[in-house]
Design an enzyme around this catalytic site. Sequence first.
Site, PDB file in Angstrom:
ATOM      1  N   ASP A  20      -4.636 -12.538   3.785  1.00 31.69           N
ATOM      2  CA  ASP A  20      -5.880 -12.077   4.388  1.00 31.69           C
ATOM      3  C   ASP A  20      -7.100 -12.438   3.547  1.00 31.69           C
ATOM      4  OD1 ASP A  20      -4.879 -10.341   2.511  1.00 31.69           O
ATOM      5  OD2 ASP A  20      -4.937  -8.562   3.781  1.00 31.69           O
ATOM      6  N   ASP A  54      -2.904 -10.554  -2.113  1.00 34.01           N
ATOM      7  CA  ASP A  54      -3.465  -9.974  -0.888  1.00 34.01           C
ATOM      8  C   ASP A  54      -4.911  -9.567  -1.164  1.00 34.01           C
ATOM      9  OD1 ASP A  54      -2.232  -8.457   1.842  1.00 34.01           O
ATOM     10  OD2 ASP A  54      -4.040  -7.533   1.026  1.00 34.01           O
ATOM     11  N   HIS A  69      -6.465  -7.041  -0.316  1.00 32.81           N
ATOM     12  CA  HIS A  69      -6.562  -5.611  -0.594  1.00 32.81           C
ATOM     13  C   HIS A  69      -5.718  -5.264  -1.823  1.00 32.81           C
ATOM     14  CE1 HIS A  69      -7.207  -6.002   3.822  1.00 32.81           C
ATOM     15  NE2 HIS A  69      -8.225  -5.206   3.537  1.00 32.81           N
ATOM     16  N   HIS A 114       0.819  -1.228   0.000  1.00 33.29           N
ATOM     17  CA  HIS A 114       0.000   0.000   0.000  1.00 33.29           C
ATOM     18  C   HIS A 114       0.847   1.271   0.000  1.00 33.29           C
ATOM     19  CE1 HIS A 114      -3.721  -2.108   0.414  1.00 33.29           C
ATOM     20  NE2 HIS A 114      -3.468  -2.567   1.622  1.00 33.29           N
TER      21      HIS A 114
END
Length: 675
Positions: free
Chosen positions: A271, A178, A180, A138
């Site tokens: 995740d 991931d 996200h 990120h």
Amino acid sequence: MSVVPPVGLVYDDRMCGHATPDGAPHPEKPDRLRSIWRKLQQQGITDRCVVLKAKEAEDEYIASVHTLNHIKLIKNISSKELDSKRHTIARKYNSIYFNKGSSESAYLAAGSTIEVTEKVAKGELSSGIALVRPPGHHAECNKPMGFCLFNNIAIAANFLLNERAELGIKKILIVDWDVHHGNGTQNTFYKDSRVLFFSVHRFDGGTFYPAGLDGAHFMVGDGDGQGYNINVPWEHERCGDADYSAVWDHVLIPVAERFEPDVILVSAGFDAASGDPLGGCCITPQGYARLLQKLKKFANGKIVMVLEGGYNLKSIANSVLACAQVLLGDEVSKSDGNLNDVKPFETTWQIIKNVRDELKRYWPVLAGEIPEEEMKNPRNISSLKEYWSSESESELEETEGPTCEINSVEVANGDEVSLKLSELNIAESASSSVVTFALDIADASAPWRSDLSKVYVWYATYGSNLSKPRLLCYILGGKVEGMSKEGHGSCDKTLPKEIKWKTVPHKLFFGRSYTRFWGEGGVAFLHPLTINNTDEKSYVCMYKITLEQFNDVLFQENVHLFEHYGKEEYFLSPLVDLKDIDLVSKNKSLNLEAFKNGYPNVLYLGTEDDIPILTMTCSVSDIQEYKSGKFPMAPPAKKYVNVLIKGLVEGGQLTEEEAVDYINAATATTVTKNI
């Protein structure tokens, strides 16, 4: 007979030095690394790998991705000089904390990723695993965000391409699984054809963290990088092995065969694993193993797996173990419990078709039709129950077995239960395996709550919260007709002390095209600037609630934030503190950096009975994004309109006919973008 190079594994307990101030709970915690390491030791993996010593990255290599100001921030944030300012600085960023160990951990994470990547590229290792934290995907060029300080995988990729040309690494495939979207990595290589960036992630109409449109399927790259950025955006939770496998077979693998990478870097967030408190997806350890196995045929198996997210200690440890076994050449287990016969969702096939249609001009191999036989008997999201296994939700137990068992949970009225682990307290009955779910937004003992519970504000609502039953979903918890998700409720369940109505000189419009609570359709926003020289006004219903309750409502209105860093992060400090009240009354607004594409702007509308009137809306900069089309605008759905009408009519402000005209006028503003 040639000797196969070993698999490399980097781990260093110093990277556990990055933790929350004063040891406050947080999903991105040191135990994530330790649980993985413990599992690998127990299963003998560490004895079969070459364990590398972590080393810090040099600034010149970090500078290939990050600005000098960003590097300076991370280098100095743990210094004694910043002890008193560290928490204040962290609050400026989206989902970030700092402590005395953050600088060293960040430098070690980036440096260790470079180290193992270089050795794989040289052929000294066949493949490698970088067990690093803090994660990185990120982190943008100029700011940390989303638990990430430096973008470890981007730094390592640039190191190979720019600093080690003699190794012959000219094309790199980055696979980000991931849950996200890897916004920072995407933006680093968005115009670079040397890097094929592939991300499969929760998107949910742009509301899932990190929110916005960067993770949309039509973001395919720019300039020389057109066609080299591939996003596969899930529109809902519960995607599992079959969904991911379909994406590999019909998007990633065909493109990778044409791209022919020299090395593969995996942003390995876990995740999306079953039982993760933030992801809501359902991948098994064997599912991850098979995804990795499919990549081994490329780049002569030169794969580096770099840890990103994953917040259930059991599932992350089991998933890394399964992947390590793949890299070591072990056979992938075919035991998936009840998941062997599960098909991809119907929506998965539609997303795959959308992605292929968008990319086929760059990759003609995607132009063909998917065989109908493969798409037969898909799962339908509208008829699926929520499935969780009591076994998979515990971070503590170490028993093996399937991590996503099919057990339906229904409520009395037959509505679909759609709860996420980040919203639940889980208690297992001593006499059975039935899992009891209890909604609970927060621990009422958080230190700041006591002070803020004594201060009152007027919360001015202009959207669905015009209806008192809807507002009470944020205070008491639950949902009203038309809502697809439940409100979490506030710690303080006290009902509003008073309710008043007024009009304000701000234009009403409908922004976004999908929300977690209401599904398809726009939702109400107030233009943050006042309207001059016009009789146009907007109605607001004002609820007298405590500043503590206002924080809880604000947090729930920005649900992508709740899903991303869970309730624990929120406990560290309120979103709007006592000092912020003075600031917002002076400046008329307070921009909250963390709430990208949500309601990031706390707006001051004056006072009533000497009590400040606050609302939440978009920022001034968001208005330009709406006008340009970068942020979507859409008329509200009928079920949302019905709640608005109900609020206006029951509040005694308008007749039903007048309320319809009022909403139609705002809808016209939305359609013409005359905001």
